[in-house]
Design a protein around this motif. Structure first.
Motif, PDB file in Angstrom:
ATOM      1  N   ARG A   1       0.848  -1.190   0.000  1.00 14.20           N
ATOM      2  CA  ARG A   1       0.000   0.000   0.000  1.00 14.20           C
ATOM      3  C   ARG A   1       0.883   1.239   0.000  1.00 14.20           C
ATOM      4  O   ARG A   1       1.689   1.427   0.901  1.00 14.20           O
ATOM      5  N   LEU A   2       0.718   2.060  -1.038  1.00 11.93           N
ATOM      6  CA  LEU A   2       1.457   3.313  -1.142  1.00 11.93           C
ATOM      7  C   LEU A   2       0.483   4.458  -0.914  1.00 11.93           C
ATOM      8  O   LEU A   2      -0.268   4.835  -1.801  1.00 11.93           O
ATOM      9  N   ASN A   3       0.492   4.971   0.298  1.00 16.59           N
ATOM     10  CA  ASN A   3      -0.429   6.043   0.658  1.00 16.59           C
ATOM     11  C   ASN A   3       0.264   7.388   0.792  1.00 16.59           C
ATOM     12  O   ASN A   3      -0.390   8.384   1.057  1.00 16.59           O
ATOM     13  N   SER A   4       1.578   7.404   0.601  1.00  6.78           N
ATOM     14  CA  SER A   4       2.317   8.668   0.687  1.00  6.78           C
ATOM     15  C   SER A   4       3.484   8.622  -0.289  1.00  6.78           C
ATOM     16  O   SER A   4       3.914   7.551  -0.732  1.00  6.78           O
ATOM     17  N   VAL A   5       3.987   9.798  -0.598  1.00  4.06           N
ATOM     18  CA  VAL A   5       5.166   9.911  -1.459  1.00  4.06           C
ATOM     19  C   VAL A   5       6.336   9.182  -0.811  1.00  4.06           C
ATOM     20  O   VAL A   5       7.092   8.469  -1.474  1.00  4.06           O
ATOM     21  N   SER A   6       6.480   9.323   0.494  1.00  4.58           N
ATOM     22  CA  SER A   6       7.603   8.660   1.171  1.00  4.58           C
ATOM     23  C   SER A   6       7.480   7.139   1.102  1.00  4.58           C
ATOM     24  O   SER A   6       8.495   6.444   1.057  1.00  4.58           O
ATOM     25  N   ASP A   7       6.245   6.592   1.080  1.00  6.59           N
ATOM     26  CA  ASP A   7       6.071   5.141   0.913  1.00  6.59           C
ATOM     27  C   ASP A   7       6.685   4.681  -0.406  1.00  6.59           C
ATOM     28  O   ASP A   7       7.390   3.678  -0.465  1.00  6.59           O
ATOM     29  N   TYR A   8       6.398   5.408  -1.500  1.00  6.68           N
ATOM     30  CA  TYR A   8       6.948   5.035  -2.806  1.00  6.68           C
ATOM     31  C   TYR A   8       8.466   5.206  -2.823  1.00  6.68           C
ATOM     32  O   TYR A   8       9.193   4.326  -3.284  1.00  6.68           O
ATOM     33  N   ASN A   9       8.930   6.341  -2.326  1.00  8.48           N
ATOM     34  CA  ASN A   9      10.373   6.584  -2.326  1.00  8.48           C
ATOM     35  C   ASN A   9      11.111   5.523  -1.512  1.00  8.48           C
ATOM     36  O   ASN A   9      12.184   5.070  -1.912  1.00  8.48           O
ATOM     37  N   GLN A  10      10.551   5.125  -0.391  1.00  8.51           N
ATOM     38  CA  GLN A  10      11.182   4.087   0.427  1.00  8.51           C
ATOM     39  C   GLN A  10      11.229   2.761  -0.323  1.00  8.51           C
ATOM     40  O   GLN A  10      12.233   2.060  -0.299  1.00  8.51           O
ATOM     41  N   LEU A  11      10.135   2.411  -1.008  1.00  3.57           N
ATOM     42  CA  LEU A  11      10.082   1.175  -1.791  1.00  3.57           C
ATOM     43  C   LEU A  11      11.175   1.151  -2.851  1.00  3.57           C
ATOM     44  O   LEU A  11      11.797   0.122  -3.089  1.00  3.57           O
ATOM     45  N   ARG A  12      11.439   2.293  -3.474  1.00  5.85           N
ATOM     46  CA  ARG A  12      12.390   2.362  -4.579  1.00  5.85           C
ATOM     47  C   ARG A  12      13.782   2.843  -4.170  1.00  5.85           C
ATOM     48  O   ARG A  12      14.666   2.983  -4.999  1.00  5.85           O
ATOM     49  N   GLY A  13      13.992   3.141  -2.871  1.00 11.14           N
ATOM     50  CA  GLY A  13      15.314   3.544  -2.403  1.00 11.14           C
ATOM     51  C   GLY A  13      15.674   4.976  -2.741  1.00 11.14           C
ATOM     52  O   GLY A  13      16.847   5.294  -2.929  1.00 11.14           O
ATOM     53  N   ALA A  14      14.672   5.852  -2.806  1.00  7.88           N
ATOM     54  CA  ALA A  14      14.912   7.255  -3.141  1.00  7.88           C
ATOM     55  C   ALA A  14      14.687   8.129  -1.909  1.00  7.88           C
ATOM     56  O   ALA A  14      13.878   7.806  -1.039  1.00  7.88           O
ATOM     57  N   GLU A  15      15.376   9.242  -1.877  1.00  8.98           N
ATOM     58  CA  GLU A  15      15.219  10.202  -0.789  1.00  8.98           C
ATOM     59  C   GLU A  15      13.931  11.001  -1.001  1.00  8.98           C
ATOM     60  O   GLU A  15      13.593  11.376  -2.122  1.00  8.98           O
ATOM     61  N   THR A  16      13.213  11.267   0.077  1.00  7.76           N
ATOM     62  CA  THR A  16      12.011  12.097   0.006  1.00  7.76           C
ATOM     63  C   THR A  16      12.404  13.539   0.269  1.00  7.76           C
ATOM     64  O   THR A  16      12.828  13.891   1.361  1.00  7.76           O
ATOM     65  N   LEU A  17      12.277  14.373  -0.766  1.00  7.46           N
ATOM     66  CA  LEU A  17      12.639  15.783  -0.655  1.00  7.46           C
ATOM     67  C   LEU A  17      11.433  16.658  -0.344  1.00  7.46           C
ATOM     68  O   LEU A  17      11.584  17.779   0.133  1.00  7.46           O
ATOM     69  N   HIS A  18      10.232  16.167  -0.659  1.00 11.76           N
ATOM     70  CA  HIS A  18       8.994  16.890  -0.375  1.00 11.76           C
ATOM     71  C   HIS A  18       7.942  15.853   0.009  1.00 11.76           C
ATOM     72  O   HIS A  18       7.855  14.803  -0.638  1.00 11.76           O
ATOM     73  N   PRO A  19       7.139  16.108   1.030  1.00 15.30           N
ATOM     74  CA  PRO A  19       6.184  15.082   1.477  1.00 15.30           C
ATOM     75  C   PRO A  19       5.016  14.826   0.530  1.00 15.30           C
ATOM     76  O   PRO A  19       4.367  13.784   0.632  1.00 15.30           O
ATOM     77  N   LEU A  20       4.762  15.717  -0.428  1.00 11.16           N
ATOM     78  CA  LEU A  20       3.578  15.569  -1.274  1.00 11.16           C
ATOM     79  C   LEU A  20       3.861  15.296  -2.743  1.00 11.16           C
ATOM     80  O   LEU A  20       2.942  14.957  -3.491  1.00 11.16           O
ATOM     81  N   VAL A  21       5.117  15.439  -3.194  1.00 11.49           N
ATOM     82  CA  VAL A  21       5.409  15.245  -4.618  1.00 11.49           C
ATOM     83  C   VAL A  21       6.833  14.721  -4.784  1.00 11.49           C
ATOM     84  O   VAL A  21       7.729  15.057  -4.000  1.00 11.49           O
ATOM     85  N   THR A  22       7.018  13.887  -5.805  1.00  9.69           N
ATOM     86  CA  THR A  22       8.356  13.401  -6.144  1.00  9.69           C
ATOM     87  C   THR A  22       8.456  13.218  -7.651  1.00  9.69           C
ATOM     88  O   THR A  22       7.478  12.860  -8.313  1.00  9.69           O
ATOM     89  N   VAL A  23       9.632  13.519  -8.196  1.00  7.38           N
ATOM     90  CA  VAL A  23       9.959  13.272  -9.602  1.00  7.38           C
ATOM     91  C   VAL A  23      11.244  12.470  -9.586  1.00  7.38           C
ATOM     92  O   VAL A  23      12.241  12.897  -9.003  1.00  7.38           O
ATOM     93  N   LEU A  24      11.226  11.309 -10.230  1.00 11.15           N
ATOM     94  CA  LEU A  24      12.356  10.383 -10.132  1.00 11.15           C
ATOM     95  C   LEU A  24      12.780   9.853 -11.492  1.00 11.15           C
ATOM     96  O   LEU A  24      11.936   9.533 -12.337  1.00 11.15           O
ATOM     97  N   ASP A  25      14.084   9.730 -11.668  1.00 11.20           N
ATOM     98  CA  ASP A  25      14.672   9.055 -12.822  1.00 11.20           C
ATOM     99  C   ASP A  25      14.661   7.565 -12.495  1.00 11.20           C
ATOM    100  O   ASP A  25      15.364   7.121 -11.585  1.00 11.20           O
ATOM    101  N   LEU A  26      13.861   6.793 -13.194  1.00  9.04           N
ATOM    102  CA  LEU A  26      13.697   5.374 -12.867  1.00  9.04           C
ATOM    103  C   LEU A  26      14.995   4.586 -12.966  1.00  9.04           C
ATOM    104  O   LEU A  26      15.165   3.591 -12.268  1.00  9.04           O
ATOM    105  N   SER A  27      15.924   5.040 -13.799  1.00 11.48           N
ATOM    106  CA  SER A  27      17.182   4.305 -13.957  1.00 11.48           C
ATOM    107  C   SER A  27      18.073   4.417 -12.725  1.00 11.48           C
ATOM    108  O   SER A  27      19.022   3.651 -12.578  1.00 11.48           O
ATOM    109  N   THR A  28      17.779   5.341 -11.815  1.00  9.56           N
ATOM    110  CA  THR A  28      18.599   5.521 -10.616  1.00  9.56           C
ATOM    111  C   THR A  28      18.025   4.799  -9.402  1.00  9.56           C
ATOM    112  O   THR A  28      18.623   4.829  -8.330  1.00  9.56           O
TER     113      THR A  28
END
Length: 130
Positions: free
Chosen positions: A6-33
């Motif tokens: 269950r991904l209910n927050s931006v940080s949930d997705y970022n944690q799943l993919r190993g990315a840093e959460t820079l803003h609690p409501l939005v994220t833009v990520l390069d999938l190759s990283t």
């Protein structure tokens, strides 16, 4: 029975993919990283737009396969569940992801008009091919 992530927050997705959460409501990520992850089923409590530059897995919505190819924009709205099926040889992802929580636009003119943007709610087994 497979566990649903269950991904209910931006940080949930970022944690799943190993990315840093820079803003609690939005994220833009390069999938190759991002770190790869095993096949799974995900419930989205977020809006998500993926530009997939490489077919890196079969997507399933319910019992139907997603119409998905290289160079595809995939739109997911809050409340949708997507399953990534196992491929014989997983490939690293290429492309971009934009995810945002509905609170980001709540009460705004965009938030009031989101229902007009059919690409978040049209037939969920169809994708926009570029």
């Amino acid at each position: 029975m497979e566990e649903i992530i269950r991904l209910n927050s931006v940080s949930d997705y970022n944690q799943l993919r190993g990315a840093e959460t820079l803003h609690p409501l939005v994220t833009v990520l390069d999938l190759s990283t991002l770190k790869t992850h095993p096949p799974h089923t995900i419930y989205f409590g977020l809006y998500a737009v993926f530009l997939k530059e490489l077919n890196c897995g079969e997507l399933r919505y319910g019992r139907t396969h997603y119409d998905y190819q290289d160079g595809t924009l995939v739109f997911i709205g809050p409340g949708q569940t997507i399953a990534v099926e196992k491929k014989a040889k997983p490939l690293p992802a290429r492309g971009w992801a934009l995810l945002f929580h509905p609170d980001l636009i709540r009460g705004t003119s965009l938030g009031k008009r989101m229902h007009e943007f059919s690409f978040f709610s049209y037939d969920v087994t169809e994708a926009l091919h570029l």
